[in-house]
Design a protein around this motif. Structure first.
Motif, PDB file in Angstrom:
ATOM      1  N   ASP A 146      -9.202  13.838  -5.859  1.00  0.00           N
ATOM      2  CA  ASP A 146      -9.256  15.306  -5.926  1.00  0.00           C
ATOM      3  C   ASP A 146      -9.299  15.916  -4.528  1.00  0.00           C
ATOM      4  OD1 ASP A 146      -9.283  15.147  -8.663  1.00  0.00           O
ATOM      5  OD2 ASP A 146     -11.456  15.385  -8.856  1.00  0.00           O
ATOM      6  N   SER A 147     -10.123  15.337  -3.665  1.00  0.00           N
ATOM      7  CA  SER A 147     -10.265  15.850  -2.309  1.00  0.00           C
ATOM      8  C   SER A 147      -8.954  15.725  -1.541  1.00  0.00           C
ATOM      9  CB  SER A 147     -11.371  15.082  -1.571  1.00  0.00           C
ATOM     10  OG  SER A 147     -11.458  15.491  -0.229  1.00  0.00           O
ATOM     11  N   ALA A 148      -8.301  14.578  -1.664  1.00  0.00           N
ATOM     12  CA  ALA A 148      -7.027  14.358  -0.964  1.00  0.00           C
ATOM     13  C   ALA A 148      -5.973  15.357  -1.433  1.00  0.00           C
ATOM     14  CB  ALA A 148      -6.549  12.928  -1.189  1.00  0.00           C
ATOM     15  N   ALA A 149      -5.936  15.616  -2.737  1.00  0.00           N
ATOM     16  CA  ALA A 149      -4.942  16.550  -3.281  1.00  0.00           C
ATOM     17  C   ALA A 149      -5.146  17.948  -2.715  1.00  0.00           C
ATOM     18  CB  ALA A 149      -5.027  16.570  -4.802  1.00  0.00           C
ATOM     19  N   LEU A 150      -6.397  18.403  -2.634  1.00  0.00           N
ATOM     20  CA  LEU A 150      -6.669  19.744  -2.128  1.00  0.00           C
ATOM     21  C   LEU A 150      -6.349  19.858  -0.640  1.00  0.00           C
ATOM     22  CD1 LEU A 150      -9.946  20.429  -4.082  1.00  0.00           C
ATOM     23  CD2 LEU A 150      -7.871  21.799  -4.221  1.00  0.00           C
ATOM     24  N   LYS A 151      -6.625  18.809   0.102  1.00  0.00           N
ATOM     25  CA  LYS A 151      -6.303  18.835   1.531  1.00  0.00           C
ATOM     26  C   LYS A 151      -4.801  18.884   1.746  1.00  0.00           C
ATOM     27  CE  LYS A 151     -10.423  16.515   3.323  1.00  0.00           C
ATOM     28  NZ  LYS A 151     -10.938  15.337   4.057  1.00  0.00           N
ATOM     29  N   LEU A 152      -4.072  18.087   0.991  1.00  0.00           N
ATOM     30  CA  LEU A 152      -2.614  18.063   1.135  1.00  0.00           C
ATOM     31  C   LEU A 152      -1.996  19.385   0.680  1.00  0.00           C
ATOM     32  CD1 LEU A 152      -1.899  14.436  -0.126  1.00  0.00           C
ATOM     33  CD2 LEU A 152      -1.653  15.272   2.207  1.00  0.00           C
ATOM     34  N   ALA A 206       0.964   8.975  -9.074  1.00  0.00           N
ATOM     35  CA  ALA A 206       1.712   7.861  -8.486  1.00  0.00           C
ATOM     36  C   ALA A 206       2.638   7.233  -9.516  1.00  0.00           C
ATOM     37  CB  ALA A 206       0.751   6.817  -7.937  1.00  0.00           C
ATOM     38  N   ILE A 207       3.892   7.062  -9.157  1.00  0.00           N
ATOM     39  CA  ILE A 207       4.811   6.281  -9.980  1.00  0.00           C
ATOM     40  C   ILE A 207       5.525   5.270  -9.081  1.00  0.00           C
ATOM     41  CG2 ILE A 207       5.212   7.902 -11.851  1.00  0.00           C
ATOM     42  CD1 ILE A 207       7.661   8.930 -10.427  1.00  0.00           C
ATOM     43  N   PRO A 208       5.381   3.974  -9.432  1.00  0.00           N
ATOM     44  CA  PRO A 208       4.718   3.483 -10.638  1.00  0.00           C
ATOM     45  C   PRO A 208       3.200   3.462 -10.476  1.00  0.00           C
ATOM     46  CG  PRO A 208       5.450   1.635  -9.332  1.00  0.00           C
ATOM     47  CD  PRO A 208       5.957   2.867  -8.622  1.00  0.00           C
ATOM     48  N   LYS A 231       0.836  -1.206   0.000  1.00  0.00           N
ATOM     49  CA  LYS A 231       0.000   0.000   0.000  1.00  0.00           C
ATOM     50  C   LYS A 231       0.870   1.256   0.000  1.00  0.00           C
ATOM     51  CE  LYS A 231      -0.504   0.429   5.034  1.00  0.00           C
ATOM     52  NZ  LYS A 231      -1.479   0.500   6.142  1.00  0.00           N
ATOM     53  N   TRP A 232       0.234   2.370  -0.380  1.00  0.00           N
ATOM     54  CA  TRP A 232       0.893   3.669  -0.319  1.00  0.00           C
ATOM     55  C   TRP A 232       0.799   4.211   1.103  1.00  0.00           C
ATOM     56  CZ3 TRP A 232       3.949   5.319  -4.012  1.00  0.00           C
ATOM     57  CH2 TRP A 232       3.740   4.894  -5.338  1.00  0.00           C
ATOM     58  N   VAL A 233       1.878   4.814   1.570  1.00  0.00           N
ATOM     59  CA  VAL A 233       1.934   5.342   2.929  1.00  0.00           C
ATOM     60  C   VAL A 233       2.255   6.837   2.869  1.00  0.00           C
ATOM     61  CG1 VAL A 233       3.043   5.209   5.182  1.00  0.00           C
ATOM     62  CG2 VAL A 233       2.689   3.125   3.838  1.00  0.00           C
ATOM     63  N   LYS A 291      -6.563   4.354   0.662  1.00  0.00           N
ATOM     64  CA  LYS A 291      -8.021   4.241   0.594  1.00  0.00           C
ATOM     65  C   LYS A 291      -8.625   5.112  -0.503  1.00  0.00           C
ATOM     66  CE  LYS A 291      -8.716   2.830   5.388  1.00  0.00           C
ATOM     67  NZ  LYS A 291      -9.436   3.112   6.656  1.00  0.00           N
ATOM     68  N   LEU A 292      -7.777   5.712  -1.333  1.00  0.00           N
ATOM     69  CA  LEU A 292      -8.292   6.524  -2.436  1.00  0.00           C
ATOM     70  C   LEU A 292      -8.816   5.609  -3.533  1.00  0.00           C
ATOM     71  CD1 LEU A 292      -5.474   9.223  -2.651  1.00  0.00           C
ATOM     72  CD2 LEU A 292      -7.562   9.239  -1.269  1.00  0.00           C
ATOM     73  N   GLU A 293     -10.100   5.764  -3.867  1.00  0.00           N
ATOM     74  CA  GLU A 293     -10.715   4.861  -4.830  1.00  0.00           C
ATOM     75  C   GLU A 293     -11.284   5.612  -6.029  1.00  0.00           C
ATOM     76  OE1 GLU A 293     -14.083   1.271  -4.914  1.00  0.00           O
ATOM     77  OE2 GLU A 293     -13.627   2.348  -3.049  1.00  0.00           O
ATOM     78  N   TYR A 294     -12.183   6.540  -5.768  1.00  0.00           N
ATOM     79  CA  TYR A 294     -12.841   7.269  -6.852  1.00  0.00           C
ATOM     80  C   TYR A 294     -12.095   8.557  -7.178  1.00  0.00           C
ATOM     81  CZ  TYR A 294     -16.563   4.038  -5.567  1.00  0.00           C
ATOM     82  OH  TYR A 294     -17.271   2.906  -5.275  1.00  0.00           O
ATOM     83  N   ALA A 295     -12.417   9.121  -8.331  1.00  0.00           N
ATOM     84  CA  ALA A 295     -11.754  10.357  -8.757  1.00  0.00           C
ATOM     85  C   ALA A 295     -11.970  11.481  -7.752  1.00  0.00           C
ATOM     86  CB  ALA A 295     -12.271  10.783 -10.136  1.00  0.00           C
ATOM     87  N   THR A 296     -13.173  11.536  -7.167  1.00  0.00           N
ATOM     88  CA  THR A 296     -13.446  12.576  -6.168  1.00  0.00           C
ATOM     89  C   THR A 296     -12.577  12.403  -4.932  1.00  0.00           C
ATOM     90  OG1 THR A 296     -15.305  11.254  -5.329  1.00  0.00           O
ATOM     91  CG2 THR A 296     -15.813  12.987  -6.933  1.00  0.00           C
ATOM     92  N   ASP A 297     -12.269  11.144  -4.581  1.00  0.00           N
ATOM     93  CA  ASP A 297     -11.394  10.889  -3.437  1.00  0.00           C
ATOM     94  C   ASP A 297      -9.995  11.442  -3.704  1.00  0.00           C
ATOM     95  OD1 ASP A 297     -13.492   9.535  -2.254  1.00  0.00           O
ATOM     96  OD2 ASP A 297     -12.834   7.576  -2.977  1.00  0.00           O
TER      97      ASP A 297
END
Length: 486
Positions: free
Chosen positions: A92-98, A150-152, A68-70, A84-90
């Motif tokens: 997008d939301s995570a990116a804005l919070k970070l 994410a890479i890869p 998993k990603w940490v 736990k990021l699954e959908y596109a909205t998840d």
């Protein structure tokens, strides 16, 4: 034979390496040394695509043993869970919070800019989860929303290390003057009276956020959370400004920007409460840009089922102001104020307020006691604009009606009426604060008017000179009289 011996030596060495588990170590080193690239390809907005800058922060790493990603430890407070990021909205939301996280600037990063074709490539990037944030070109090209890469990454053909992204973007808007005002109130369901009582927090902080979707998952911009600090007041306000035309969704959130669902009971210890909308308010606000400053409003009401510590029942004092001139009720050019005090002497000021002549204003006040629901008596006196008691000897009006204002359960609202009657010969003025001159300019008042701006010192000098002349004449006459007698 020598060749065979050499082959045997190599074979046994290989077996020893396998036995010691060295292949696994070599494999980890290879994984750690893997690199990839991120290519940003801007969408066509009919605006210049060159020199649009981005910073790529390495916010997470791949944990191979757990698969998993940490997230980087320094960003844990954001509440984002990369695995736990699954959908596109998840995403997008995570990116804005970070992107709005404190300490993001301390994360390892690289930066670059697009060429005339709108393409930027960041190469030789260690494997990881990257957050890309625009840092230039907003006014020329437009605004690019922060995004995760994410890479890869995994495709049908397996893992790929070279990623191309076409991020969401919005063309620049010349005038973004929209604003949304958010108000917050709190209340308590009194189990005995079976009614809702408004509350005044001694010191409480709430958060509201602005989002792009009805579910409150995709924040609008990076500065999408506002704080509402309610300290000894019953209503708090936050304002979102410089908004473009469009539809927005306002939510109450926790300190990390996670939205609370309206009318959904929250059982966070130690209190049970629910966030409601009041006054027919709606979380959805559309700014059409037709007005010079398009504005919208949202009103939240937090209803508690357990009375929180440090919250008080809210009572109210209605202060009526009457002005009497020549026996008639009139409106004059003076400005009047009243102070609500916690003590009879008028030294412990709770709130000072400007009064409405021949009208009424309301001051919300907390009840007393440790539980915030006990009877309390306030004192209302006429003051100047700074909350100082007026000097009634020099004040141009006779003041009546000041005094006690008691609030209690069963009578949460009380009235008090202050009447100012103009003193005869006072010149018609005696305001307790500021006043407007006939030309509309500000003019200070000390509570009494002398009538005009006559230079008093000048006339005192004339009077003294006249007295001297009189004394000289009287003296001469006295001397002449004595000579006759002699």
């Amino acid at each position: 034979m020598k060749k065979i011996k050499h082959l045997r030596t190599i074979f046994w060495a290989f077996l020893m390496i396998m036995a010691l588990g060295l292949p696994l170590t070599l494999q980890k080193d290879v994984l750690a040394a893997e690199e990839g690239s991120i290519t940003v390809k801007l969408n066509n907005l009919d605006t210049p695509k060159n020199d649009v800058g981005f910073i790529a922060y390495r916010v997470g790493n791949w944990n191979g043993s757990e698969g998993k990603w940490v997230l980087d430890e320094s960003l844990k407070d954001t509440g984002v869970e990369l695995d736990k990021l699954e959908y596109a909205t998840d995403w997008d939301s995570a990116a804005l919070k970070l992107a709005s996280a404190k300490g993001l600037e301390k994360i390892d990063s690289v930066s670059g800019k697009t060429d005339e074709s709108g393409i930027m490539k960041l190469s030789e990037l260690p494997w990881g989860m990257y957050l890309l944030v625009q840092n230039s070109g907003e006014s020329e090209y437009g605004t690019v929303s922060p995004f995760l890469a994410a890479i890869p990454y995994v495709t049908d053909g397996g893992r790929k290390s070279d990623l191309t992204v076409e991020p969401k973007a919005q063309a620049p808007v010349k005038e973004a003057d929209g604003r949304i005002e958010v108000t917050k109130k709190t209340g308590y369901m009194d189990p005995e009276a079976l009614e809702v009582v408004d509350l005044i927090p001694a010191d409480a902080v709430y958060y509201v956020g602005i989002f792009q979707d009805k579910a409150g998952k995709v924040p609008y911009g990076t500065d999408y959370i506002k704080e509402i600090h309610m300290k000894g007041i019953g209503t708090g306000t936050a304002v979102f400004e410089n908004l473009q035309e469009g539809t927005y969704y306002i939510f109450e959130t926790d300190s990390n920007g996670n939205a609370y669902i309206v009318d959904e009971v929250q059982a966070d210890a130690p209190y049970t409460w629910v966030c409601q909308l009041e006054n027919g308010s709606s979380q959805e606000v559309t700014l059409d840009g037709k007005a010079e400053t398009p504005a919208g409003s949202v009103a939240f009401y937090n209803l508690y089922y357990d009375l929180p510590s440090g919250f008080f029942y809210q009572g109210s004092i209605n202060i009526e102001k009457k002005v009497i001139v020549d026996g008639k009720q009139k409106t004059v050019s003076d400005t009047f104020y009243a102070g609500v005090f916690r003590d009879k002497e008028g030294t412990d000021l709770y709130q000072n307020i400007e009064l409405v002549q021949n009208g009424t204003v309301t001051v919300n006040v907390p009840l007393g006691g440790e539980s915030g629901d006990e009877t309390i008596t306030y004192y209302v006196y006429e003051t100047d604009k700074d909350g100082n008691l007026i000097d009634k000897d020099s004040f141009g009006y006779v003041v009546s009606g000041e005094g006690k204002a008691k609030v209690e359960q069963g009578k949460m609202s009380t009235d008090i009426s202050i009447t100012n009657t103009k003193k005869s010969g006072s010149g018609g003025s005696g305001d307790s604060g500021d006043k407007k001159d006939s030309d509309g300019s500000d003019k200070k008042s000390n509570g009494v008017k002398t009538g005009d701006n006559t230079p008093i010192v000048f006339y005192i000098g004339i009077l003294a000179a006249a007295l001297a002349v009189i004394l000289v004449l009287v003296g001469n006459r006295y001397l002449k009289g004595r000579k006759r007698h002699e």
